[in-house]
Structure formats: C-alpha cells, structure tokens
Design a protein around this motif. Structure first.
Motif, PDB file in Angstrom:
ATOM      1  N   GLY A 137       0.782  -1.228   0.000  1.00 32.03           N
ATOM      2  CA  GLY A 137       0.000   0.000   0.000  1.00 32.03           C
ATOM      3  C   GLY A 137       0.813   1.277   0.000  1.00 32.03           C
ATOM      4  O   GLY A 137       0.257   2.366   0.190  1.00 32.03           O
ATOM      5  N   LEU A 138       2.121   1.182  -0.231  1.00 31.46           N
ATOM      6  CA  LEU A 138       2.984   2.363  -0.146  1.00 31.46           C
ATOM      7  C   LEU A 138       3.725   2.672  -1.438  1.00 31.46           C
ATOM      8  O   LEU A 138       4.545   3.600  -1.461  1.00 31.46           O
ATOM      9  N   ASN A 139       3.477   1.938  -2.488  1.00 33.91           N
ATOM     10  CA  ASN A 139       4.288   2.095  -3.688  1.00 33.91           C
ATOM     11  C   ASN A 139       4.222   3.523  -4.244  1.00 33.91           C
ATOM     12  O   ASN A 139       5.254   4.145  -4.525  1.00 33.91           O
ATOM     13  N   SER A 140       3.030   4.069  -4.396  1.00 35.18           N
ATOM     14  CA  SER A 140       2.900   5.439  -4.913  1.00 35.18           C
ATOM     15  C   SER A 140       3.414   6.460  -3.899  1.00 35.18           C
ATOM     16  O   SER A 140       3.929   7.518  -4.279  1.00 35.18           O
ATOM     17  N   ASP A 141       3.283   6.134  -2.606  1.00 35.62           N
ATOM     18  CA  ASP A 141       3.784   7.052  -1.573  1.00 35.62           C
ATOM     19  C   ASP A 141       5.295   7.198  -1.647  1.00 35.62           C
ATOM     20  O   ASP A 141       5.830   8.297  -1.415  1.00 35.62           O
ATOM     21  N   TRP A 142       6.003   6.110  -1.951  1.00 33.51           N
ATOM     22  CA  TRP A 142       7.455   6.204  -2.069  1.00 33.51           C
ATOM     23  C   TRP A 142       7.846   7.102  -3.242  1.00 33.51           C
ATOM     24  O   TRP A 142       8.829   7.845  -3.155  1.00 33.51           O
ATOM     25  N   ASP A 143       7.097   7.048  -4.317  1.00 32.05           N
ATOM     26  CA  ASP A 143       7.387   7.932  -5.461  1.00 32.05           C
ATOM     27  C   ASP A 143       7.258   9.389  -5.045  1.00 32.05           C
ATOM     28  O   ASP A 143       8.108  10.226  -5.392  1.00 32.05           O
ATOM     29  N   LEU A 144       6.211   9.701  -4.286  1.00 32.98           N
ATOM     30  CA  LEU A 144       6.022  11.075  -3.816  1.00 32.98           C
ATOM     31  C   LEU A 144       7.109  11.471  -2.828  1.00 32.98           C
ATOM     32  O   LEU A 144       7.637  12.592  -2.877  1.00 32.98           O
ATOM     33  N   PHE A 145       7.450  10.547  -1.936  1.00 33.16           N
ATOM     34  CA  PHE A 145       8.467  10.841  -0.936  1.00 33.16           C
ATOM     35  C   PHE A 145       9.818  11.113  -1.597  1.00 33.16           C
ATOM     36  O   PHE A 145      10.544  12.023  -1.188  1.00 33.16           O
ATOM     37  N   CYS A 146      10.172  10.325  -2.600  1.00 35.60           N
ATOM     38  CA  CYS A 146      11.465  10.507  -3.261  1.00 35.60           C
ATOM     39  C   CYS A 146      11.541  11.853  -3.984  1.00 35.60           C
ATOM     40  O   CYS A 146      12.616  12.460  -4.063  1.00 35.60           O
ATOM     41  N   ARG A 147      10.406  12.325  -4.479  1.00 37.92           N
ATOM     42  CA  ARG A 147      10.396  13.631  -5.134  1.00 37.92           C
ATOM     43  C   ARG A 147      10.448  14.771  -4.126  1.00 37.92           C
ATOM     44  O   ARG A 147      11.016  15.827  -4.400  1.00 37.92           O
ATOM     45  N   SER A 148       9.861  14.524  -2.955  1.00 34.50           N
ATOM     46  CA  SER A 148       9.828  15.570  -1.934  1.00 34.50           C
ATOM     47  C   SER A 148       9.937  14.945  -0.549  1.00 34.50           C
ATOM     48  O   SER A 148       8.931  14.768   0.153  1.00 34.50           O
ATOM     49  N   PRO A 149      11.171  14.575  -0.132  1.00 37.08           N
ATOM     50  CA  PRO A 149      11.356  13.928   1.176  1.00 37.08           C
ATOM     51  C   PRO A 149      10.898  14.829   2.309  1.00 37.08           C
ATOM     52  O   PRO A 149      11.212  16.024   2.331  1.00 37.08           O
ATOM     53  N   ASP A 150      10.145  14.242   3.235  1.00 40.23           N
ATOM     54  CA  ASP A 150       9.595  15.033   4.319  1.00 40.23           C
ATOM     55  C   ASP A 150       9.385  14.139   5.530  1.00 40.23           C
ATOM     56  O   ASP A 150       8.838  13.030   5.414  1.00 40.23           O
ATOM     57  N   GLU A 151       9.817  14.605   6.689  1.00 34.73           N
ATOM     58  CA  GLU A 151       9.693  13.811   7.913  1.00 34.73           C
ATOM     59  C   GLU A 151       8.238  13.516   8.236  1.00 34.73           C
ATOM     60  O   GLU A 151       7.882  12.387   8.596  1.00 34.73           O
ATOM     61  N   ASN A 152       7.383  14.522   8.103  1.00 37.81           N
ATOM     62  CA  ASN A 152       5.973  14.308   8.412  1.00 37.81           C
ATOM     63  C   ASN A 152       5.350  13.281   7.478  1.00 37.81           C
ATOM     64  O   ASN A 152       4.483  12.502   7.907  1.00 37.81           O
ATOM     65  N   ARG A 153       5.768  13.278   6.225  1.00 40.15           N
ATOM     66  CA  ARG A 153       5.231  12.306   5.290  1.00 40.15           C
ATOM     67  C   ARG A 153       5.606  10.883   5.714  1.00 40.15           C
ATOM     68  O   ARG A 153       4.810   9.955   5.580  1.00 40.15           O
ATOM     69  N   LEU A 154       6.819  10.720   6.222  1.00 38.92           N
ATOM     70  CA  LEU A 154       7.225   9.398   6.699  1.00 38.92           C
ATOM     71  C   LEU A 154       6.362   8.946   7.872  1.00 38.92           C
ATOM     72  O   LEU A 154       5.954   7.784   7.948  1.00 38.92           O
ATOM     73  N   HIS A 155       6.090   9.857   8.798  1.00 42.78           N
ATOM     74  CA  HIS A 155       5.203   9.524   9.917  1.00 42.78           C
ATOM     75  C   HIS A 155       3.839   9.075   9.389  1.00 42.78           C
ATOM     76  O   HIS A 155       3.263   8.090   9.868  1.00 42.78           O
ATOM     77  N   GLU A 156       3.321   9.805   8.406  1.00 43.46           N
ATOM     78  CA  GLU A 156       2.018   9.464   7.826  1.00 43.46           C
ATOM     79  C   GLU A 156       2.058   8.107   7.131  1.00 43.46           C
ATOM     80  O   GLU A 156       1.097   7.331   7.202  1.00 43.46           O
ATOM     81  N   MET A 157       3.164   7.794   6.484  1.00 48.07           N
ATOM     82  CA  MET A 157       3.290   6.523   5.776  1.00 48.07           C
ATOM     83  C   MET A 157       3.366   5.346   6.748  1.00 48.07           C
ATOM     84  O   MET A 157       2.827   4.269   6.479  1.00 48.07           O
ATOM     85  N   ILE A 158       4.039   5.543   7.868  1.00 49.53           N
ATOM     86  CA  ILE A 158       4.096   4.491   8.891  1.00 49.53           C
ATOM     87  C   ILE A 158       2.686   4.194   9.401  1.00 49.53           C
ATOM     88  O   ILE A 158       2.290   3.035   9.549  1.00 49.53           O
ATOM     89  N   GLU A 159       1.916   5.245   9.654  1.00 49.08           N
ATOM     90  CA  GLU A 159       0.538   5.066  10.115  1.00 49.08           C
ATOM     91  C   GLU A 159      -0.324   4.438   9.019  1.00 49.08           C
ATOM     92  O   GLU A 159      -1.152   3.554   9.294  1.00 49.08           O
ATOM     93  N   LYS A 160      -0.120   4.858   7.781  1.00 54.25           N
ATOM     94  CA  LYS A 160      -0.890   4.300   6.665  1.00 54.25           C
ATOM     95  C   LYS A 160      -0.600   2.811   6.511  1.00 54.25           C
ATOM     96  O   LYS A 160      -1.510   2.017   6.268  1.00 54.25           O
ATOM     97  N   CYS A 161       0.651   2.445   6.664  1.00 54.59           N
ATOM     98  CA  CYS A 161       1.034   1.041   6.562  1.00 54.59           C
ATOM     99  C   CYS A 161       0.318   0.219   7.632  1.00 54.59           C
ATOM    100  O   CYS A 161      -0.201  -0.869   7.356  1.00 54.59           O
ATOM    101  N   ALA A 162       0.266   0.741   8.847  1.00 58.40           N
ATOM    102  CA  ALA A 162      -0.360   0.014   9.949  1.00 58.40           C
ATOM    103  C   ALA A 162      -1.851  -0.192   9.713  1.00 58.40           C
ATOM    104  O   ALA A 162      -2.426  -1.192  10.165  1.00 58.40           O
ATOM    105  N   GLN A 163      -2.494   0.740   8.992  1.00 56.68           N
ATOM    106  CA  GLN A 163      -3.936   0.677   8.775  1.00 56.68           C
ATOM    107  C   GLN A 163      -4.312   0.037   7.444  1.00 56.68           C
ATOM    108  O   GLN A 163      -5.495  -0.205   7.185  1.00 56.68           O
ATOM    109  N   PHE A 164      -3.340  -0.275   6.604  1.00 57.98           N
ATOM    110  CA  PHE A 164      -3.611  -0.733   5.242  1.00 57.98           C
ATOM    111  C   PHE A 164      -4.342  -2.076   5.221  1.00 57.98           C
ATOM    112  O   PHE A 164      -4.057  -2.970   6.017  1.00 57.98           O
ATOM    113  N   GLN A 165      -5.299  -2.174   4.299  1.00 54.58           N
ATOM    114  CA  GLN A 165      -6.040  -3.421   4.114  1.00 54.58           C
ATOM    115  C   GLN A 165      -6.099  -3.765   2.625  1.00 54.58           C
ATOM    116  O   GLN A 165      -6.040  -2.888   1.767  1.00 54.58           O
ATOM    117  N   LEU A 166      -6.233  -5.064   2.344  1.00 52.49           N
ATOM    118  CA  LEU A 166      -6.387  -5.553   0.978  1.00 52.49           C
ATOM    119  C   LEU A 166      -7.737  -6.238   0.854  1.00 52.49           C
ATOM    120  O   LEU A 166      -8.363  -6.601   1.848  1.00 52.49           O
TER     121      LEU A 166
END
Length: 251
Positions: A71-100
């Motif tokens: 659930g993070l593939n597109s998020d990594w593309d965004l992060f690599c273009r604009s690295p941000d600490e807050n975005r990483l925090h959000e991605m960790i939380e998104k990963c924990a909540q991700f469902q398939l």
C-alpha cells in the motif's frame, strides 16, 4: 512445502510476488490446488509468463496484476520527489492501517517478496536528504511496520485452519559466499553470520521469527514452524532462504 500443506479438498492457493513464475512448478501445483491465483505489482509480467509457459486462460490458474501488497508504492514515489519527515510519519501510520481485498485461500505463500518491499523503503529513505538522526529514528519504525503488516495481511487472506507460508531470502552469495561451499553448514551460517549482521536491511532472522509473537499475529496462530535454511538459485544470484509456516486457528 506447498504440496505438504495442501490438505483441504478442494484446496486454493494464492502466491504473492509471483513475478515471472520461474520457481513455481505450475504443472505439479495444479495437481494439488483447484485454483491458483498469482499476485504481483507488475500487471503484465505474470500474464506474459503464463502465456510463455502455456498457462494462458488455464481454468485453474489466474494472474492478478497491479496489486500493491504494502500500500505504499505510490507514496514512495512522492516521498522521493519531496522527502519530508511528516510524510514518513504518515506513511508508517498508513502502513499500519492498510487493508487488501483479495479474498481468502486455504494456502497463501509470500515468495521472497518481503525483502523487496523493505529494500524499496531502505533505498528511498537512505537516498533522501533527511537528516541522519531522522533517518536513524524513522527507518527502523518503517521496516517494523512493513514486516508486521505483511504477515497480518497474509493471515487476513488465509482461511481459518489454513496455512500461510512466509518464504524469504535473508542474504546473498555476494555478501556471504560461504553458503555456496559444498559442505556448508547453512544452519551454523544462519545462526552466526546472518543473525550476527550479514543480512539484508531489516531481515535479521531474529526479527522475522519474532513476528509470530506479536499479539495481533500470535492470537490467530495454532502453530508456527521455521524451516531449515536452503540456498535458492535464482536467475540473478543465489540467496539463503527460510520459510515460516503459520497455521491459522480454526476460529
């Protein structure tokens, strides 16, 4: 291992990270599984492989591409273009909540996929311009979130009483050439060299084994077994692998 756990009649199988299907003996597996779903992020690679192998439109085998299993593939593309600490925090939380939503299966196997998901995270964070202190704090948290969520998702898509197999590579022959020696003691190399630090980032075997002790995972398990290590001869290299067999409770 897949044949051994195909105990239901009929029995269904889902393969995560199927890729080119090079290491899947589909001719043998269709004798044990009534339905085989091959899941991968690449929407074309598995379908092309099935066409080349003569399994296109096979009634028992289906390719399901375009599935982001973390659930993070597109998020990594965004992060690599604009690295941000807050975005990483959000991605960790998104990963924990991700469902398939992939349905459930009698047997589900993840085929050396976890290491690839972790490598994406490691490369993205380490190549960013974030301060080293931020990387040192958030990278381990991200890797832990990915590891735990991967196994949680596997069990979520395994039927009660079924089996999830986490097959994973831990290190390569380039990093640990001793695994290719004729009389190599793979168990000793795993216990000493690999567990001692010669492993892919985030793939310390102790951390992998401890996944079965996390309450969200442990509460679903009837049994957990760790296979002996073996050397996987892939197209690119050779890798030291283990399999974690997770038998889900009946209810």
């Amino acid at each position: 291992m897949l044949q051994e756990v195909a105990v239901a009649k009929p029995c269904t199988l889902s393969v995560w990270g199927a890729g080119r299907t090079t290491d899947l003996d589909l001719i043998e597996l269709i004798n044990h599984f009534s339905r085989i779903e091959l899941v991968d992020l690449d929407s074309a690679i598995t379908e092309k492989a099935l066409l080349q192998r003569g399994f296109e439109n096979h009634q028992q085998v289906n390719a399901r591409g375009g599935v982001d299993l973390c659930g993070l593939n597109s998020d990594w593309d965004l992060f690599c273009r604009s690295p941000d600490e807050n975005r990483l925090h959000e991605m960790i939380e998104k990963c924990a909540q991700f469902q398939l939503d992939l349905g459930t299966y009698d047997v589900l196997v993840s085929t050396c996929l976890l290491s690839q998901i972790l490598i994406k995270a490691v490369d993205s964070i380490q190549s960013s311009n974030l301060e080293e202190s931020i990387q040192a704090n958030l990278l381990p948290r991200m890797l832990r979130a990915i590891r735990e969520k991967h196994v949680e998702l596997m069990l979520a898509h395994t039927r009660p009483g079924g089996t999830a197999l986490l097959v994973t590579d831990l290190t390569s022959a380039e990093a640990l050439p001793e695994i290719l020696q004729k009389e190599a003691d793979l168990n000793q190399l795993l216990s000493n060299e690999v567990a001692g630090g010669n492993h892919f980032h985030g793939m310390n075997p102790h951390l992998i084994y401890q996944l079965g002790q996390i309450p969200a995972i442990a509460n679903q398990l009837a049994r957990m077994q760790v296979s002996p290590p073996w050397v996987w001869n892939s197209i690119e290299s050779q890798y030291l692998c283990v399999a974690i067999r997770l038998q889900k409770k009946q209810s």
